[in-house]
Motif scaffolding. Structure first.
Motif, PDB file in Angstrom:
ATOM      1  N   ALA A  22       0.801  -1.116   0.106  1.00  0.00           N
ATOM      2  CA  ALA A  22       0.058  -0.071  -0.066  1.00  0.00           C
ATOM      3  C   ALA A  22       0.801   1.108  -0.032  1.00  0.00           C
ATOM      4  N   LEU A  23       1.937   1.305   1.013  1.00  0.00           N
ATOM      5  CA  LEU A  23       2.677   2.511   0.965  1.00  0.00           C
ATOM      6  C   LEU A  23       3.536   2.576  -0.386  1.00  0.00           C
ATOM      7  N   ALA A  24       4.227   1.651  -0.733  1.00  0.00           N
ATOM      8  CA  ALA A  24       5.215   1.837  -1.569  1.00  0.00           C
ATOM      9  C   ALA A  24       4.603   1.723  -3.182  1.00  0.00           C
ATOM     10  N   GLY A  25       3.400   0.942  -3.232  1.00  0.00           N
ATOM     11  CA  GLY A  25       2.837   0.679  -4.533  1.00  0.00           C
ATOM     12  C   GLY A  25       1.662   2.034  -4.636  1.00  0.00           C
ATOM     13  N   THR A  26       0.833   1.957  -3.770  1.00  0.00           N
ATOM     14  CA  THR A  26      -0.477   2.816  -4.027  1.00  0.00           C
ATOM     15  C   THR A  26       0.121   4.380  -3.608  1.00  0.00           C
ATOM     16  N   TYR A  27       0.832   4.546  -2.583  1.00  0.00           N
ATOM     17  CA  TYR A  27       1.292   5.813  -2.087  1.00  0.00           C
ATOM     18  C   TYR A  27       2.667   6.437  -2.502  1.00  0.00           C
ATOM     19  N   ASN A  28       3.137   5.492  -3.365  1.00  0.00           N
ATOM     20  CA  ASN A  28       4.807   5.968  -3.719  1.00  0.00           C
ATOM     21  C   ASN A  28       5.522   6.150  -2.837  1.00  0.00           C
ATOM     22  N   ALA A  29       5.548   5.656  -1.738  1.00  0.00           N
ATOM     23  CA  ALA A  29       6.461   5.885  -0.526  1.00  0.00           C
ATOM     24  C   ALA A  29       8.007   5.545  -1.182  1.00  0.00           C
ATOM     25  N   ASN A  30       8.952   6.192  -0.607  1.00  0.00           N
ATOM     26  CA  ASN A  30      10.187   6.008  -0.987  1.00  0.00           C
ATOM     27  C   ASN A  30      10.662   4.595  -0.172  1.00  0.00           C
ATOM     28  N   VAL A  31      10.871   3.578  -0.747  1.00  0.00           N
ATOM     29  CA  VAL A  31      11.419   2.368   0.152  1.00  0.00           C
ATOM     30  C   VAL A  31      12.803   2.401   0.589  1.00  0.00           C
ATOM     31  N   ASP A  32      13.581   3.226  -0.004  1.00  0.00           N
ATOM     32  CA  ASP A  32      15.024   3.430   0.303  1.00  0.00           C
ATOM     33  C   ASP A  32      15.377   4.654   1.186  1.00  0.00           C
ATOM     34  N   ALA A  33      14.201   5.068   1.734  1.00  0.00           N
ATOM     35  CA  ALA A  33      14.257   6.307   2.606  1.00  0.00           C
ATOM     36  C   ALA A  33      14.851   5.714   4.176  1.00  0.00           C
ATOM     37  N   VAL A  34      15.713   6.347   4.625  1.00  0.00           N
ATOM     38  CA  VAL A  34      16.474   6.042   6.072  1.00  0.00           C
ATOM     39  C   VAL A  34      16.001   6.883   7.102  1.00  0.00           C
ATOM     40  N   ASP A  35      16.310   6.217   8.583  1.00  0.00           N
ATOM     41  CA  ASP A  35      15.988   6.822   9.724  1.00  0.00           C
ATOM     42  C   ASP A  35      17.249   7.454  10.049  1.00  0.00           C
ATOM     43  N   GLU A  36      17.344   7.976  11.110  1.00  0.00           N
ATOM     44  CA  GLU A  36      18.524   8.662  11.576  1.00  0.00           C
ATOM     45  C   GLU A  36      19.721   7.695  11.871  1.00  0.00           C
ATOM     46  N   LEU A  37      19.608   6.459  11.698  1.00  0.00           N
ATOM     47  CA  LEU A  37      20.783   5.549  11.958  1.00  0.00           C
ATOM     48  C   LEU A  37      21.133   5.032  10.556  1.00  0.00           C
ATOM     49  N   GLY A  38      20.159   5.547   9.418  1.00  0.00           N
ATOM     50  CA  GLY A  38      20.905   5.056   8.206  1.00  0.00           C
ATOM     51  C   GLY A  38      20.185   3.861   7.659  1.00  0.00           C
ATOM     52  N   VAL A  39      18.988   3.241   8.722  1.00  0.00           N
ATOM     53  CA  VAL A  39      18.272   2.156   8.383  1.00  0.00           C
ATOM     54  C   VAL A  39      17.195   2.246   7.589  1.00  0.00           C
ATOM     55  N   THR A  40      16.903   1.389   6.583  1.00  0.00           N
ATOM     56  CA  THR A  40      16.008   1.346   5.490  1.00  0.00           C
ATOM     57  C   THR A  40      14.742   0.490   5.998  1.00  0.00           C
ATOM     58  N   ALA A  41      13.708   0.459   5.354  1.00  0.00           N
ATOM     59  CA  ALA A  41      12.698  -0.619   5.370  1.00  0.00           C
ATOM     60  C   ALA A  41      13.190  -2.081   5.085  1.00  0.00           C
ATOM     61  N   LEU A  42      14.062  -2.357   4.123  1.00  0.00           N
ATOM     62  CA  LEU A  42      14.490  -3.370   4.002  1.00  0.00           C
ATOM     63  C   LEU A  42      15.349  -4.052   5.153  1.00  0.00           C
ATOM     64  N   MET A  43      16.048  -3.290   5.584  1.00  0.00           N
ATOM     65  CA  MET A  43      17.021  -3.673   6.859  1.00  0.00           C
ATOM     66  C   MET A  43      16.017  -3.914   8.010  1.00  0.00           C
ATOM     67  N   TYR A  44      14.865  -3.296   8.243  1.00  0.00           N
ATOM     68  CA  TYR A  44      14.019  -3.464   9.240  1.00  0.00           C
ATOM     69  C   TYR A  44      13.429  -4.894   8.993  1.00  0.00           C
ATOM     70  N   ALA A  45      12.777  -5.099   7.768  1.00  0.00           N
ATOM     71  CA  ALA A  45      12.400  -6.134   7.712  1.00  0.00           C
ATOM     72  C   ALA A  45      13.305  -7.584   7.603  1.00  0.00           C
ATOM     73  N   ALA A  46      14.665  -7.333   7.533  1.00  0.00           N
ATOM     74  CA  ALA A  46      15.718  -8.345   7.756  1.00  0.00           C
ATOM     75  C   ALA A  46      16.117  -8.629   9.130  1.00  0.00           C
ATOM     76  N   LEU A  47      15.946  -7.507   9.751  1.00  0.00           N
ATOM     77  CA  LEU A  47      16.097  -7.441  11.178  1.00  0.00           C
ATOM     78  C   LEU A  47      15.168  -8.369  11.994  1.00  0.00           C
ATOM     79  N   LYS A  48      13.921  -8.323  11.571  1.00  0.00           N
ATOM     80  CA  LYS A  48      12.815  -8.986  12.372  1.00  0.00           C
ATOM     81  C   LYS A  48      12.559 -10.433  11.457  1.00  0.00           C
ATOM     82  N   GLY A  49      13.593 -10.883  10.514  1.00  0.00           N
ATOM     83  CA  GLY A  49      13.415 -12.234   9.730  1.00  0.00           C
ATOM     84  C   GLY A  49      12.177 -12.044   8.965  1.00  0.00           C
ATOM     85  N   HIS A  50      11.527 -11.127   8.486  1.00  0.00           N
ATOM     86  CA  HIS A  50      10.528 -10.992   7.631  1.00  0.00           C
ATOM     87  C   HIS A  50      10.832 -11.113   6.162  1.00  0.00           C
ATOM     88  N   THR A  51      11.063 -12.523   6.033  1.00  0.00           N
ATOM     89  CA  THR A  51      11.683 -12.788   4.264  1.00  0.00           C
ATOM     90  C   THR A  51      10.562 -12.494   3.487  1.00  0.00           C
TER      91      THR A  51
END
Length: 122
Positions: free
Chosen positions: A8-37
């Motif tokens: 929904a966020l990336a497709g419908t609302y064109n959210a930037n999937v490579d945006a980073v937080d204050e530690l340089g962590v992306t959504a992909l990194m957070y998914a890996a951090l939780k083991g959400h393959t």
């Protein structure tokens, strides 16, 4: 793994999937951090997330998966998404070193075996 929300966020609302937080962590990194393959696959496949992005310490998404022992996520990143298994952090640590340091023998075996990671990196 919240794949519907990601779509929904990336497709419908064109959210930037490579945006980073204050530690340089992306959504992909957070998914890996939780083991959400499943979420890692959706972000990388469907939404072209950068699998080689690095956080402030130089860790890639694959390194995070290796460090935390998420073998399915690591296998997806190294296999289907062609993530660099020999990338190193700012301190010179590789995914193989992070996995070994944290006692993840299955990850060490996968990286050294199937993924052909450099076992002699210093």
């Amino acid at each position: 793994g919240h794949t519907d929300t990601v779509n929904a966020l990336a497709g419908t609302y064109n959210a930037n999937v490579d945006a980073v937080d204050e530690l340089g962590v992306t959504a992909l990194m957070y998914a890996a951090l939780k083991g959400h393959t499943d979420t890692v696959n959706v972000l990388a496949d469907t939404h072209n997330a950068n699998v080689e992005a690095v956080d402030q310490t130089g860790r890639t998404t694959l390194m995070i998966a290796a460090e935390l022992g998420h073998s399915a996520t690591l296998n997806a990143l190294a296999g289907a998404h062609n993530a660099n298994v020999d990338a190193a952090t700012q301190k010179g640590l590789t995914a193989l070193m992070l996995a070994a340091e944290n006692g993840h023998a299955d990850i060490v075996n996968a990286l050294a075996g199937t993924c052909n990671a450099n076992v002699d990196a210093a």
